[in-house]
Design an enzyme around this catalytic site. Sequence first.
Site, PDB file in Angstrom:
ATOM      1  N   ASP A  50      -3.491  19.479 -39.769  1.00 16.81           N
ATOM      2  CA  ASP A  50      -4.109  18.343 -39.064  1.00 16.81           C
ATOM      3  C   ASP A  50      -4.724  18.759 -37.725  1.00 16.81           C
ATOM      4  O   ASP A  50      -5.889  18.502 -37.459  1.00 16.81           O
ATOM      5  CB  ASP A  50      -3.028  17.319 -38.652  1.00 16.81           C
ATOM      6  N   GLU A  73      -7.624  10.921 -35.500  1.00 22.50           N
ATOM      7  CA  GLU A  73      -6.245  10.491 -35.742  1.00 22.50           C
ATOM      8  C   GLU A  73      -5.247  11.180 -34.796  1.00 22.50           C
ATOM      9  O   GLU A  73      -4.287  10.555 -34.371  1.00 22.50           O
ATOM     10  CB  GLU A  73      -5.846  10.768 -37.199  1.00 22.50           C
ATOM     11  N   ASP A 145     -10.527  11.848 -39.682  1.00 20.78           N
ATOM     12  CA  ASP A 145      -9.170  12.019 -40.213  1.00 20.78           C
ATOM     13  C   ASP A 145      -9.126  13.457 -40.738  1.00 20.78           C
ATOM     14  O   ASP A 145      -9.672  13.762 -41.800  1.00 20.78           O
ATOM     15  CB  ASP A 145      -8.921  11.006 -41.334  1.00 20.78           C
ATOM     16  N   ILE A 147      -6.762  15.436 -41.932  1.00 21.58           N
ATOM     17  CA  ILE A 147      -6.172  15.476 -43.277  1.00 21.58           C
ATOM     18  C   ILE A 147      -5.772  14.048 -43.602  1.00 21.58           C
ATOM     19  O   ILE A 147      -4.854  13.500 -43.002  1.00 21.58           O
ATOM     20  CB  ILE A 147      -4.924  16.395 -43.376  1.00 21.58           C
ATOM     21  N   ASP A 148      -6.487  13.453 -44.533  1.00 22.51           N
ATOM     22  CA  ASP A 148      -6.119  12.126 -45.005  1.00 22.51           C
ATOM     23  C   ASP A 148      -5.353  12.321 -46.315  1.00 22.51           C
ATOM     24  O   ASP A 148      -5.771  13.121 -47.161  1.00 22.51           O
ATOM     25  CB  ASP A 148      -7.380  11.285 -45.244  1.00 22.51           C
ATOM     26  N   THR A 150      -1.765  12.952 -46.222  1.00 29.93           N
ATOM     27  CA  THR A 150      -0.846  14.053 -45.871  1.00 29.93           C
ATOM     28  C   THR A 150       0.236  14.220 -46.938  1.00 29.93           C
ATOM     29  O   THR A 150       0.639  15.341 -47.231  1.00 29.93           O
ATOM     30  CB  THR A 150      -0.191  13.778 -44.507  1.00 29.93           C
ATOM     31  N   SER A 264      -5.222   9.469 -50.522  1.00 32.07           N
ATOM     32  CA  SER A 264      -6.380   9.720 -49.654  1.00 32.07           C
ATOM     33  C   SER A 264      -7.653   8.992 -50.061  1.00 32.07           C
ATOM     34  O   SER A 264      -7.688   8.278 -51.058  1.00 32.07           O
ATOM     35  CB  SER A 264      -6.687  11.218 -49.548  1.00 32.07           C
ATOM     36  N   ASP A 294      -9.437   5.866 -41.886  1.00 33.86           N
ATOM     37  CA  ASP A 294      -8.991   5.858 -43.284  1.00 33.86           C
ATOM     38  C   ASP A 294      -9.985   5.164 -44.206  1.00 33.86           C
ATOM     39  O   ASP A 294      -9.789   5.175 -45.425  1.00 33.86           O
ATOM     40  CB  ASP A 294      -7.625   5.164 -43.403  1.00 33.86           C
TER      41      ASP A 294
HETATM   42  N1  LIG Z   1       2.088   0.867 -44.040  1.00 33.92           N
HETATM   43  C1  LIG Z   1       0.897   1.376 -44.300  1.00 33.92           C
HETATM   44  N2  LIG Z   1      -0.052   0.630 -44.914  1.00 33.92           N
HETATM   45  C2  LIG Z   1      -1.257   1.141 -45.207  1.00 33.92           C
HETATM   46  N3  LIG Z   1      -1.631   2.416 -44.900  1.00 33.92           N
HETATM   47  C3  LIG Z   1      -0.747   3.196 -44.284  1.00 33.92           C
HETATM   48  C4  LIG Z   1       0.561   2.742 -43.957  1.00 33.92           C
HETATM   49  N4  LIG Z   1       1.219   3.767 -43.357  1.00 33.92           N
HETATM   50  C5  LIG Z   1       0.359   4.802 -43.310  1.00 33.92           C
HETATM   51  N5  LIG Z   1      -0.829   4.477 -43.868  1.00 33.92           N
HETATM   52  C6  LIG Z   1      -2.047   5.263 -43.985  1.00 33.92           C
HETATM   53  O1  LIG Z   1      -2.231   5.620 -45.336  1.00 33.92           O
HETATM   54  C7  LIG Z   1      -3.009   6.805 -45.334  1.00 33.92           C
HETATM   55  C8  LIG Z   1      -2.960   7.469 -46.666  1.00 33.92           C
HETATM   56  O2  LIG Z   1      -3.472   6.572 -47.613  1.00 33.92           O
HETATM   57  P1  LIG Z   1      -3.258   6.747 -49.179  1.00 33.92           P
HETATM   58  O3  LIG Z   1      -1.981   6.070 -49.543  1.00 33.92           O
HETATM   59  O4  LIG Z   1      -4.457   6.043 -49.729  1.00 33.92           O
HETATM   60  O5  LIG Z   1      -3.226   8.197 -49.471  1.00 33.92           O
HETATM   61  C9  LIG Z   1      -2.395   7.608 -44.210  1.00 33.92           C
HETATM   62  O6  LIG Z   1      -3.337   8.527 -43.749  1.00 33.92           O
HETATM   63  P2  LIG Z   1      -2.849  10.021 -43.316  1.00 33.92           P
HETATM   64  O7  LIG Z   1      -2.308  10.680 -44.522  1.00 33.92           O
HETATM   65  O8  LIG Z   1      -4.123  10.582 -42.796  1.00 33.92           O
HETATM   66  O9  LIG Z   1      -1.823   9.824 -42.231  1.00 33.92           O
HETATM   67  C10 LIG Z   1      -2.045   6.542 -43.170  1.00 33.92           C
HETATM   68  O10 LIG Z   1      -3.014   6.425 -42.156  1.00 33.92           O
HETATM   69 MG   LIG Z   2      -5.538   8.973 -43.187  1.00 30.05          MG
HETATM   70 MG   LIG Z   3      -1.306  10.382 -40.446  1.00 30.65          MG
HETATM   71 MG   LIG Z   4      -4.537  12.098 -41.496  1.00 34.64          MG
END
Ligand SMILES: Nc1ncnc2c1ncn2[C@@H]1O[C@H](COP(=O)(O)O)[C@@H](OP(=O)(O)O)[C@H]1O
Ligand SMILES: [Mg+2]
Ligand SMILES: [Mg+2]
Ligand SMILES: [Mg+2]
Length: 359
Positions: A50, A73, A145, A147-148, A150, A264, A294
């Site tokens: 990240d 982020e 972002d 790394i989206d 993670t 992601s 996101d």
């Molecule tokens: N309670 C929540 N509701 C919705 N999104 C959330 C969440 N907690 C974290 N996230 C977000 O969900 C993203 C990942 O989405 P997905 O589920 O589609 O893979 C995360 O990005 P990061 O991985 O960049 O932190 C984070 O920003």
């Molecule tokens: Mg993200």
């Molecule tokens: Mg994050």
């Molecule tokens: Mg991220």
Amino acid sequence: MADAAPYAAEKQIAIAAVRRACVLTSSVFNKLVKQETLTKDDKSPVTVGDFSAQAVINTILNRTFPDDPIVGEEDADDLRVESGTALRERIIQLANETLTAELVPGEKEEWGLGPNNGQTTEQLLNAIDRGNYQGGRTGRMWTLDPIDGTKGFLRGEQYAVCLALIVNSRVELGVIGCPNLPVSASDPSGSRGCIFVAVRGQGAYQLPLVDPLSSAGTKLTIPTFTTETLNFLESVEKAHAKLSFNDRVGQILGVTRAPTRMDSQAKYCALARGDGGAYLRMPVGSGYKEKIWDHAPGSVLVEEAGGVITDGRGQPLDFGLGRTLGENYGVVAAGKEVHPKVIAAVLQAKAEEEAQSQL
Ligand SMILES: Nc1ncnc2c1ncn2[C@@H]1O[C@H](COP(=O)(O)O)[C@@H](OP(=O)(O)O)[C@H]1O
Ligand SMILES: [Mg+2]
Ligand SMILES: [Mg+2]
Ligand SMILES: [Mg+2]
């Protein structure tokens, strides 16, 4: 595309920056996640990935568009303290290796790339912190972002490096790098690694992750789905979206195909090229506010592929509120025929839920 097209320079630079960051995150995964024995909860590889990816992309943006603020982020607070020394050194080394790698076709040294462009520790920490912008209604801003997804990254599944340019609250450019996404969904064990790019008014494209600046790419259009062919795209993580709600929406619509779960903004890419028919992300009810990074690049990609993206009420997403999209009404993205049907089913499922809770 002629150089005179709007945002031509921004587009090339954003693709180059995202490609370099994808090379970095892939190498972090191969070195740290695969080869080191990690405990299940060890988040250090993703932290290294990240921070160093944000350092690389922000350094390039700082050099090429020095007046543009960035909503990123991450921030470097944890790296400036004594206890962050080991992490900091690793990140600085990785970011510099990535910035100083030889130019590939289409890249320019004046973008801050190539062997002469190493940065000091202070420069790289400041670059990370340039992501501190709070966002807002007017002006140009980037959102990043690094790394989206993670959780997907740590599992060796889908994740994405995501960058967008927002001008006066409207997303004008989106670039999403997906190192682990199969080039074609019809060949899931075939070659992997794609970049998706969309400039408003200029269409949505898939490019190869290797040498994307020399490729015209494949133009993407969301195909038409019927009830029989429709499948939902949704999160893997139950904490991020209310998956049981999606099941009810599917029942109302008569959807028979199982949902496709992936982490992601790769979901937006999958929607844009027709791997799935609708992306549903309804809130889990924790009060979490969705972050602009996101959704910004994914939203312009879907719109340029002919789709529609709104919240769960059918209202447009507002990228001018700051770092978040405000109160969470969810996100629904789909082709233009499917989208109104999904919204109607979401409203019905919501009404059922409310009626149930009043019993
Ligand atoms: N309670 C929540 N509701 C919705 N999104 C959330 C969440 N907690 C974290 N996230 C977000 O969900 C993203 C990942 O989405 P997905 O589920 O589609 O893979 C995360 O990005 P990061 O991985 O960049 O932190 C984070 O920003
Ligand atoms: Mg993200
Ligand atoms: Mg994050
Ligand atoms: Mg991220």
